[in-house]
Design a protein around this motif. Structure first.
Motif, PDB file in Angstrom:
ATOM      1  N   MET A 344       0.817  -1.205   0.000  1.00 15.99           N
ATOM      2  CA  MET A 344       0.000   0.000   0.000  1.00 15.99           C
ATOM      3  C   MET A 344       0.853   1.259   0.000  1.00 15.99           C
ATOM      4  SD  MET A 344      -3.124   0.500   2.577  1.00 15.99           S
ATOM      5  CE  MET A 344      -4.261  -0.717   2.000  1.00 15.99           C
ATOM      6  N   ALA A 345       2.036   1.168   0.588  1.00 20.32           N
ATOM      7  CA  ALA A 345       2.868   2.359   0.733  1.00 20.32           C
ATOM      8  C   ALA A 345       3.746   2.625  -0.483  1.00 20.32           C
ATOM      9  CB  ALA A 345       3.744   2.200   1.972  1.00 20.32           C
ATOM     10  N   GLN A 346       3.749   1.728  -1.462  1.00 18.51           N
ATOM     11  CA  GLN A 346       4.688   1.895  -2.572  1.00 18.51           C
ATOM     12  C   GLN A 346       4.210   2.928  -3.586  1.00 18.51           C
ATOM     13  OE1 GLN A 346       7.631   0.527  -2.277  1.00 18.51           O
ATOM     14  NE2 GLN A 346       6.807  -0.382  -0.414  1.00 18.51           N
ATOM     15  N   THR A 347       5.167   3.606  -4.186  1.00 15.47           N
ATOM     16  CA  THR A 347       4.827   4.480  -5.300  1.00 15.47           C
ATOM     17  C   THR A 347       5.366   3.910  -6.600  1.00 15.47           C
ATOM     18  OG1 THR A 347       6.826   5.720  -4.879  1.00 15.47           O
ATOM     19  CG2 THR A 347       4.793   6.566  -3.910  1.00 15.47           C
ATOM     20  N   ASP A 348       6.271   2.936  -6.497  1.00 16.66           N
ATOM     21  CA  ASP A 348       6.801   2.290  -7.691  1.00 16.66           C
ATOM     22  C   ASP A 348       5.883   1.123  -8.041  1.00 16.66           C
ATOM     23  OD1 ASP A 348       8.191   0.351  -9.274  1.00 16.66           O
ATOM     24  OD2 ASP A 348      10.039   1.470  -8.900  1.00 16.66           O
ATOM     25  N   PHE A 349       5.415   1.103  -9.279  1.00 11.28           N
ATOM     26  CA  PHE A 349       4.434   0.118  -9.725  1.00 11.28           C
ATOM     27  C   PHE A 349       4.950  -1.308  -9.490  1.00 11.28           C
ATOM     28  CE2 PHE A 349       1.116  -0.145 -13.395  1.00 11.28           C
ATOM     29  CZ  PHE A 349       0.423  -1.108 -12.703  1.00 11.28           C
ATOM     30  N   LYS A 350       6.194  -1.554  -9.912  1.00 11.03           N
ATOM     31  CA  LYS A 350       6.713  -2.910  -9.857  1.00 11.03           C
ATOM     32  C   LYS A 350       6.947  -3.358  -8.419  1.00 11.03           C
ATOM     33  CE  LYS A 350       9.669  -5.482 -12.969  1.00 11.03           C
ATOM     34  NZ  LYS A 350      10.856  -5.415 -13.818  1.00 11.03           N
ATOM     35  N   ARG A 351       7.400  -2.419  -7.602  1.00 14.95           N
ATOM     36  CA  ARG A 351       7.656  -2.725  -6.204  1.00 14.95           C
ATOM     37  C   ARG A 351       6.349  -3.094  -5.498  1.00 14.95           C
ATOM     38  NH1 ARG A 351      11.920  -1.783  -2.445  1.00 14.95           N
ATOM     39  NH2 ARG A 351      13.464  -1.359  -4.019  1.00 14.95           N
ATOM     40  N   LEU A 352       5.269  -2.414  -5.907  1.00 15.54           N
ATOM     41  CA  LEU A 352       3.969  -2.723  -5.321  1.00 15.54           C
ATOM     42  C   LEU A 352       3.594  -4.176  -5.628  1.00 15.54           C
ATOM     43  CD1 LEU A 352       0.836  -0.545  -5.233  1.00 15.54           C
ATOM     44  CD2 LEU A 352       0.621  -2.840  -6.123  1.00 15.54           C
ATOM     45  N   VAL A 353       3.761  -4.566  -6.897  1.00 15.24           N
ATOM     46  CA  VAL A 353       3.403  -5.938  -7.257  1.00 15.24           C
ATOM     47  C   VAL A 353       4.297  -6.921  -6.511  1.00 15.24           C
ATOM     48  CG1 VAL A 353       3.116  -7.536  -9.170  1.00 15.24           C
ATOM     49  CG2 VAL A 353       2.646  -5.129  -9.503  1.00 15.24           C
ATOM     50  N   ALA A 354       5.577  -6.547  -6.324  1.00 11.89           N
ATOM     51  CA  ALA A 354       6.493  -7.430  -5.605  1.00 11.89           C
ATOM     52  C   ALA A 354       6.026  -7.641  -4.171  1.00 11.89           C
ATOM     53  CB  ALA A 354       7.898  -6.854  -5.625  1.00 11.89           C
ATOM     54  N   ALA A 426      -5.510  -5.632 -17.808  1.00  8.55           N
ATOM     55  CA  ALA A 426      -4.973  -5.210 -16.511  1.00  8.55           C
ATOM     56  C   ALA A 426      -6.024  -5.394 -15.430  1.00  8.55           C
ATOM     57  CB  ALA A 426      -4.536  -3.751 -16.583  1.00  8.55           C
ATOM     58  N   THR A 427      -7.250  -5.102 -15.749  1.00  5.57           N
ATOM     59  CA  THR A 427      -8.299  -5.247 -14.744  1.00  5.57           C
ATOM     60  C   THR A 427      -8.439  -6.710 -14.334  1.00  5.57           C
ATOM     61  OG1 THR A 427      -9.363  -3.563 -16.048  1.00  5.57           O
ATOM     62  CG2 THR A 427     -10.596  -4.450 -14.206  1.00  5.57           C
ATOM     63  N   TYR A 479      -5.142  -1.757  -1.579  1.00  7.30           N
ATOM     64  CA  TYR A 479      -4.030  -1.296  -2.423  1.00  7.30           C
ATOM     65  C   TYR A 479      -4.272  -1.570  -3.891  1.00  7.30           C
ATOM     66  CZ  TYR A 479      -1.733  -6.004  -2.179  1.00  7.30           C
ATOM     67  OH  TYR A 479      -1.426  -7.329  -2.273  1.00  7.30           O
ATOM     68  N   ILE A 480      -5.010  -2.648  -4.204  1.00  5.89           N
ATOM     69  CA  ILE A 480      -5.203  -2.928  -5.631  1.00  5.89           C
ATOM     70  C   ILE A 480      -6.238  -1.981  -6.233  1.00  5.89           C
ATOM     71  CG2 ILE A 480      -6.080  -4.656  -7.238  1.00  5.89           C
ATOM     72  CD1 ILE A 480      -4.250  -6.566  -6.109  1.00  5.89           C
ATOM     73  N   LEU A 481      -7.319  -1.733  -5.517  1.00  2.87           N
ATOM     74  CA  LEU A 481      -8.313  -0.798  -6.062  1.00  2.87           C
ATOM     75  C   LEU A 481      -7.721   0.603  -6.202  1.00  2.87           C
ATOM     76  CD1 LEU A 481     -11.521  -1.967  -4.196  1.00  2.87           C
ATOM     77  CD2 LEU A 481     -10.921  -2.301  -6.591  1.00  2.87           C
ATOM     78  N   TRP A 482      -6.933   0.968  -5.194  1.00  7.07           N
ATOM     79  CA  TRP A 482      -6.311   2.288  -5.243  1.00  7.07           C
ATOM     80  C   TRP A 482      -5.342   2.387  -6.427  1.00  7.07           C
ATOM     81  CZ3 TRP A 482      -2.162   4.522  -1.486  1.00  7.07           C
ATOM     82  CH2 TRP A 482      -2.174   5.912  -1.560  1.00  7.07           C
TER      83      TRP A 482
END
Lengths: 550, 533
Positions: A344-354, A426-427, A479-482
């Motif tokens: 939830m705290a990530q701003t980097d797209f890939k890091r969020l998925v990680a 993506a959805t 985090y995913i909806l956001w």
């Protein structure tokens, strides 16, 4: 040549072929090889298609294998390392997953020439194919030593693939990945050697107790020391070995053998899974890896940790698993919650998925730790489901990164309007990761939660843990909806207007994954459970009886 | 002594004659003749190797007083000569032409010392053999390059080496005092250290002697706390000769330790046991941790060589008594490991010597950056050697580490040192994970880092051949380790059976070949009565 050897080493042959192929055709060869490997692995279905009932497919007892290959490999004076391969319900779906993800990742590497790297494609595709051999080897090896060799073998190509073709901080990320995994495998090596010698003691002791003369029976072969075994099925099912391993009097350095070995192996596999707090290599490795390598890392490599638990930790050291269940489950719940909060705290797209991977793999750990039928089944399903949804998510990130050359979530917006086909995919992908009913992520999580509740008689702490894990679904949805809102919805942005929609090649990667996301969500029995449950239930029954609770 | 007995020493004579010839040819002024020296040295070693192979494994016997040939001799001859040939290849163009005669002759003499160490049967011969290994290395460091650092390290190495030789001789004198003889073993009833050791408990004098011998040899094998010289000496010498320094004295030192311990029936007194235990633990840890802090590749490899000494000490401590399977027998594991270590260590130093950056030899990690793009094959060889040092499949380094550590695990529960040895193996395994961190930095430099100015190849064909001969066997030995293992296992069977077991055999009416009988194996039978208390 037998089927499994062919499947495992066909990519190696492909790698050799890549050595001599002219530069412009290399990717063609690699793609063809990974496709043929995928098709070959599909023929394994033939073995399983015949029966329809769960147990019938795998026989009546744990350890019924298909397509087995056995040959001596390093056999010397009183020790034997075998080349021993086989497939059962634990490894079968993971083999298919590996060949599928490798094929799609190879397709995702098709635009290699447009990557901003100064190294040619030859080494890349050679390492890629060697990595596939390593991964497949881990899933089919049934000799612990062979398993360990493949486990280490897959480390080297991965190190180079991240290190040479990665992003700006690739050296750091590659070394971190390597050292974390190696740290774990070092503990595994200690367990490997200790298990070998202790199994020897166990067999000898059983012979002495039965009054068999160890020398005359030929086992001891005259003077000197006998040999133990590396056979994982033997280690798990031989009652003499199991009795000796689980006995309270069996000590290793003054500590009880089973829990200690369980802990060694657990740490080795858990680093790969990964668990909090040993997960820190994962975001770095993902962020720096090229897209196809991220797909493989998330889709297959993380599953090796879970597979290790199911194949080695629990069947061989059931009492260790039972004794330490609370801590294992606790780590699982912490990983679920902590991973979700970090995502939830990530701003980097890939890091969020990680980080979302960390959270999802926490469910795998929780499901295995509670030692119930639905828990184990759910954990296995979660591994497969995550193996499909997470490569898809990483590829989705890769697609947009190639166009925008950045991954800042807050700088995106309205991409669905610009790229409608991509937005739809993506959805599906992100909703599958979210665990929306009807998509693959849902089944695994629900099964794990049900399994955790079902363990309440055995473990008093199961219900609070299940409640915490279930509540974390809210965080995941958050985090995913956001994320979807910030990246895909909203007003179309000026700077992204010129972006082309997903190309046919990109759709070719995304559509199979999307179809599987839906298929697994709608038909979980027919796609996964029918193949895995038989083995899992038999294994669990044996684990519970081994732990003295069945 | 007759011709037949002397012919069994043919490899040693060949090396001696070859070395003298190299001196003679090198002394002539014509520079063309100086070019002949390296091929001459290479041919000498190959000839000695062929003779060794044609002689086969000798029957354990005393050929002339002070020399005793055994399966250990055979193994050490093979390993020393194979690696020695590669050392000559790597050093092919190293010294300036005018000094090449002396240089190659000294390499040959140093290798001759190793061969003699493996066949000595007398403390005095053993001492001389070890000095024959060491003294040429002092000179070689100084000759290896025209750099003040080389002279400095030669002097350092010489003074410390002389000190260690004194300690070694002092220790041997104690052992002589206790045993009353300098002979290690005899075939008959005569006095020997082996006979003395099998009879009774070691006296305090003998224990002091053993500890001093251990200290003297610890310098040769670079074990903590006598390792302090390695950083400076390895850095100062030219890379090709550093490759020799990492292997030849170490091999000689370990062979001497094996000789002395097997003369003492591997009945190591507790004090010495704990001393080696502490030494092994400290050597592994200090070597790896200090190597982690280095940026100079040569210093890094110097400390890595210390760390590998630690692994080998673990195997030495296990000894051959645990059994004779390769995963049980510490000495077999040690002999296998040291051969593999020789190849992988030399391979990396050969790579360093094959390149230059800005006209200077490669020394730091930065200098290595971009090597793989300049020369992909040598880059690959560097990776193979590094991964092998790391102990990772698919390399022989992994097999070697596995044998070393599994031998430490293999002792039965009744063995008094079972727990300490398992702890030591765990320390070793953890250390090899620490070690991975710095070897990985070498690989990262070669493959991942980019540099404005990549290293340029300066090596001729011999050095390239040397690199190939170091790295390819590492892969082959992973898939097929059995051949080398069997030889190592045979060599690890103590050169003489303990006297008491011989007596048992004789009493039962079997008199033939007591030397091939393994020692009493009671203490490895898990359910036999404890034989060590």
């Amino acid at each position: 040549m037998d089927l499994l050897t062919l499947i495992v080493f066909l990519p190696t042959l492909g790698a050799v072929a890549c050595l001599v192929t002219p530069r412009q055709h290399i990717r063609m060869v690699a793609l063809a090889v990974s496709f043929v490997t995928f098709v070959l692995s599909l023929t394994l279905f033939g073995t399983f298609w015949a029966g329809s009932g769960d147990v019938a497919i795998f026989g009546e007892h744990y350890g019924t294998l298909h397509e087995t290959v056995r040959a001596d490999w390093i056999v010397g004076d009183r020790f034997a390392i075998e080349y021993f391969l086989g497939v059962d319900g634990l490894s079968f779906p993971l083999i298919i997953l590996t060949t599928l993800v490798s094929f799609l990742a190879c397709l995702a590497s098709w635009n290699f020439d447009s990557w901003k790297v100064n190294r040619g494609p030859r080494a890349y595709f050679i390492l890629f194919l060697l990595l596939e051999t390593g991964m497949l080897g881990v899933f089919v090896a049934l000799d612990f030593f062979l398993f360990y060799i493949f486990w280490e073998l897959m480390l080297l190509p991965m190190y180079f693939l991240i290190g040479v073709w990665g992003g700006p901080r690739r050296e750091y990320a590659a070394i971190k990945f390597f050292l974390f995994t190696l740290g774990g495998s070092v503990l595994m090596l200690v367990a490997l050697v200790a298990m070998y010698f202790f199994s020897d003691h166990a067999i000898t002791q059983a012979m002495v107790e039965q009054g068999v003369d160890v020398i005359e029976s030929g086992y001891r072969d005259g003077v000197g020391v006998t040999h133990g075994t590396f056979d994982m099925i033997e280690l798990a099912t031989n009652t003499a070995i199991q009795g000796y391993f689980g006995a309270k009097s069996t000590l290793f350095l003054g500590l009880r053998f089973a829990p200690l070995m369980f802990a060694f192996l657990f740490i080795g596999f858990a680093i790969k899974l990964p668990i909090v707090p040993l997960h820190t290599w994962l975001p770095d490795a993902h962020v720096e890896s090229p897209t196809p390598i991220s797909m493989i890392l998330a889709g297959v490599l993380l599953k090796m940790g879970g597979y290790g638990f199911l194949r080695i930790c629990y069947p061989i050291f059931p009492s260790g698993g039972y004794t330490l269940a609370f801590y294992v489950a606790m780590i699982g719940v912490v990983s679920i919650v902590y991973g979700a909060l970090c995502a939830m705290a990530q701003t980097d797209f890939k890091r969020l998925v990680a980080y979302s991977s960390v959270s999802h793999m926490g469910f795998v750990l929780l499901g295995i730790a509670v030692m119930t039928k639905s828990g184990m089944q759910g954990a296995m399903f979660q591994m497969i489901a995550h193996g499909i949804s997470s490569p898809m998510c990483f590829f989705l990130v890769g697609v947009i990164y190639e166009r925008a050359h950045h991954r800042e979530i807050n700088r995106f917006g309205g991409l669905w309007l610009t790229m409608p086909k991509y937005g739809t995919m993506a959805t599906i992908g992100f909703f599958a990761a979210l665990g929306l009913p009807g998509l693959c992520g849902f089944i695994g999580e629900v099964w794990v939660l049900l399994g955790t509740f079902a363990a309440r008689d055995m473990f008093p702490w199961a219900i609070p843990m299940a409640i915490v894990a279930a509540s974390s679904v809210i965080l995941t949805a958050g985090y995913i909806l956001w994320l979807i809102q910030r990246v895909y919805l909203g007003r179309e942005r000026e700077e992204y207007k010129g972006f082309l929609d997903a190309s046919p090649r990109e759709m070719f990667v995304l559509v199979p994954l999307a179809v599987l996301c839906i298929a697994l969500g709608v038909l979980p029995m027919q796609t996964v459970f029918n193949f895995t449950n038989g083995t899992l239930d038999l294994m669990l029954a044996q684990v519970l009886s081994g732990a003295g609770v069945g | 002594m007759n011709f037949e007995q002397l012919s069994m020493l043919a490899p040693e004579f060949t090396m001696l004659v070859g070395g003298c010839l190299a001196l003679l040819v090198g002394a002539t002024s014509a520079s063309q003749r100086a070019q002949l020296v390296s091929p001459l040295a290479f041919i000498t070693i190959v000839a000695a190797l062929l003779m060794t192979l044609s002689l086969g494994t000798p029957e354990s016997a005393q050929v002339i007083p002070g020399l005793w040939l055994s399966s250990l001799t055979f193994y050490v001859r093979c390993v020393a000569l194979v690696v020695g040939a590669i050392i000559v290849l790597v050093n092919w163009h190293q010294p300036t032409a005018s000094e090449r005669g002396e240089y190659m002759a000294l390499i040959l003499f140093s290798l001759l010392g190793v061969l003699l160490t493996a066949s000595s049967n007398d403390l005095i011969v053993l001492f001389f053999s070890i000095e024959l290994v060491s003294i040429p290395t002092y000179v070689l460091i100084g000759l290896s390059r025209e750099d003040s650092r080389a002279s400095e390290s030669a002097v350092k190495y010489f003074f410390l080496g002389a000190l260690s030789a004194a300690i070694l001789a002092y220790g041997m004198s104690f052992l002589y005092g206790a045993a009353g003889t300098t002979l290690l073993q005899t075939s008959g009833d005569g006095a020997s250290i082996a006979a003395w050791a099998s009879h009774g408990v070691m006296s305090g004098t003998a224990i002091v002697g053993l500890l001093l011998i251990l200290a003297g040899l610890a310098f040769k094998v670079a074990a903590v706390p006598l390792h302090v010289y390695v950083g400076d000496v390895y850095e100062g010498a030219a890379s090709p000769i550093t490759g020799l320094l990492g292997f030849v004295p170490k091999l000689a030192g370990f062979v001497a330790l094996i000789q002395i311990f097997s003369a003492c029936q591997w009945d190591v007194p507790d004090a010495a046991y704990w001393a080696i235990w502490a030494m092994a633990a400290a050597t592994m840890t200090v070597g790896n941790v200090v190597a982690l802090l280095q940026t100079n590749v040569k210093r890094m490899l110097a400390y890595s060589s210390v760390a590998h000494t630690g692994y080998m000490l673990v195997a030495l401590l296990v000894g051959p008594m645990a059994g004779h399977g390769p995963m049980h027998n510490g000495v077999a594991a040690l002999l296998f490991y040291i051969a593999v270590y020789g190849a992988m260590n030399l391979g990396l130093f050969a790579v360093l010597s094959a390149f230059a950056r800005r006209g200077k030899p490669i020394e730091t990690l930065d200098d290595l950056a971009g090597l793989a793009t300049v020369s992909p094959l040598i880059g690959l060889a560097t990776a193979v050697c590094s991964f092998s040092l790391m102990g990772l499949p698919p390399t022989a380094g992994f097999v070697g580490k596995l044998y070393v550590f599994s031998s430490a695990f293999s002792l039965g529960a009744e063995h008094a040192f079972q727990k300490p040895l398992i702890i030591l193996a765990v320390i070793g395994v953890v250390n090899s994970a620490i070690g991975a961190a710095y070897y990985l930095r070498i690989v990262a430099s070669v493959y991942i880092r980019e540099s404005d100015e990549s290293p340029t190849p300066v090596a001729g064909h011999p050095v390239r051949w040397g690199i190939a001969l170091c790295s390819i066997p590492l892969l082959v030995l992973f898939v097929w380790p059995v051949g080398l293992l069997d030889t190592a296992r045979q060599a690890s069977v103590p050169t003489n059976a303990p006297v008491h077991s011989v007596k048992v055999v004789e009493a039962s009416g079997i008199t033939s070949a007591p030397n091939t009988t393994p020692p009493v194996l009671l203490n490895e039978m898990p359910f036999a009565a404890a034989s060590r208390d």
